[in-house]
Design an enzyme around this catalytic site. Sequence first.
Site, PDB file in Angstrom:
ATOM      1  N   GLY A 308       0.789  -1.219   0.000  1.00  0.00           N
ATOM      2  CA  GLY A 308       0.000   0.000   0.000  1.00  0.00           C
ATOM      3  C   GLY A 308       0.820   1.267   0.000  1.00  0.00           C
ATOM      4  N   THR A 309       1.762   1.374  -0.939  1.00  0.00           N
ATOM      5  CA  THR A 309       2.759   2.434  -0.916  1.00  0.00           C
ATOM      6  C   THR A 309       2.607   3.356  -2.106  1.00  0.00           C
ATOM      7  OG1 THR A 309       4.259   0.841   0.088  1.00  0.00           O
ATOM      8  CG2 THR A 309       5.251   2.846  -0.762  1.00  0.00           C
ATOM      9  N   THR A 310       2.972   4.641  -1.904  1.00  0.00           N
ATOM     10  CA  THR A 310       3.122   5.544  -3.032  1.00  0.00           C
ATOM     11  C   THR A 310       4.472   6.224  -2.935  1.00  0.00           C
ATOM     12  OG1 THR A 310       2.003   7.229  -4.370  1.00  0.00           O
ATOM     13  CG2 THR A 310       2.122   7.616  -1.990  1.00  0.00           C
TER      14      THR A 310
END
Length: 482
Positions: A308-310
């Site tokens: 769940g990374t940006t």
Amino acid sequence: MTRAVVAGGHRATCEAALRVLDAGGNAFDAIVAAGFASATSEPLMTGLGGGGFCLTRTAAGEATLFDFFVDTPGRGLDPMPEPHFFPVAVRYPGVDQVFNTGMGSAAVPGTVNGYLAIHERLGRLPLAEVVAPAIELAREGVVLDEFHGSVSDLLWPILVLTEDGRRLFGVDGEPQPPGHRFTNPDTGRFLAELQADPRHGLWSEGRGDQVVREMAAGEGLITAEDLAAYAVAEREPLAVRYRDRTVLTNPPPAFGGELIGRGLGFLAEDLPTPGAWGDPGHLTALGRALQDLEASRVPPDGPRFSRGTTHASVADAEGNVASLSTSNGEASGYVVPGTGVMLNNMLGEDDLHPDGFHASPPGVRVSSMMAPTVVLGPDGVELVLGSGGSARIRTAILQTVSGVVDFGLDPADAVSRPRIHWDGAAFQVEPGFAAESVAALAVLGPINPWSDLNLYFGGVHAVAPDGHGSGDPRRAGACLSQ
């Protein structure tokens, strides 16, 4: 010629950074503006209730890794109670995965602390100007595109569990669809407090006391001692040689950077003289390197997080650069009262805790796959990049770096070329490689062909100081230059 350029996971994220650069800010002001803005523009890929890492390098050559990732909670609790989890099945294409959410899944967040630390140490503009774009976004909203609408739909089984989740991310009992304008006025008010006085943090105005009370009542583990003890760490970046370049990346206790360094070393051995990108020699050397990397991987002690990374990357016209990776997990469902900030669920994933939940003592910095990265060439900074994508973070960054260094691709070309990933059992292969190259790769292991460039293979957002860059199309990324 040096030009200012920004790449990130949403156009609004990049616009916030560029606005700050236009106002006279430097790359560090801009990366903080991008981070605060992404809480609204990419609300289910990141948030202010999680944590992250930022690799900075000044024009004078000073490089620093800001570690503001999450801590394990529970300081002062004796005995340690069993945390309260809700197991939720999230349906990905072809597979269901169970995540645990609820108050007991929340680790001690560091995102707000991290942004303030970066700004205080390296920023130039007043904080009020840096936060202003994010306040406007939170109040006026961002129209969800197809990608972010699909993320809302994917995570709806988690979000629907709490009233706050349904209120923030739902419309009439359903997940917000593409085309819906997402707003978060509570976050706008919180950021306005911060804008007026940076001492108004996430736990100010009695919010910290309320969070601690509600955690105790709801079988969560975050305590007053946890909130008081949390500290941003400044670390020396891990430096790895690749060809005639130096790659700066995330050092321990994170382990994504170490894996990238190890993989680049394998690739240099397997591909001593690069030929043409994508030819059989290149693809088989890359495949062997990824297999060697997976075989050599030894998970570190302690809890780990990778989903769940940006990411956002910035280079300004003065030679300063910043690379920022952040995450909020899949979210715990619990919102800090009055802020619109939903806490992470980074302690609620079975595969991240092979020794059992909360086997590590309180106060341990959770490790991560995230690896903000800067490539230095003979003449200085050549590439600034990072990625989301769990275990594919390391392979996506490795292949992008190789594309630029080994084959002379510009950042946009390197990001958009198809990728492969060895998952331990098969090569996952995006379309676009020549048939003879895929056939050569098949000698090393089974091939699972994909029909499109897919977010599974990461989301690399990369820039170069000459003004070139790319937001990864796999994750609806954007790139803007000044």
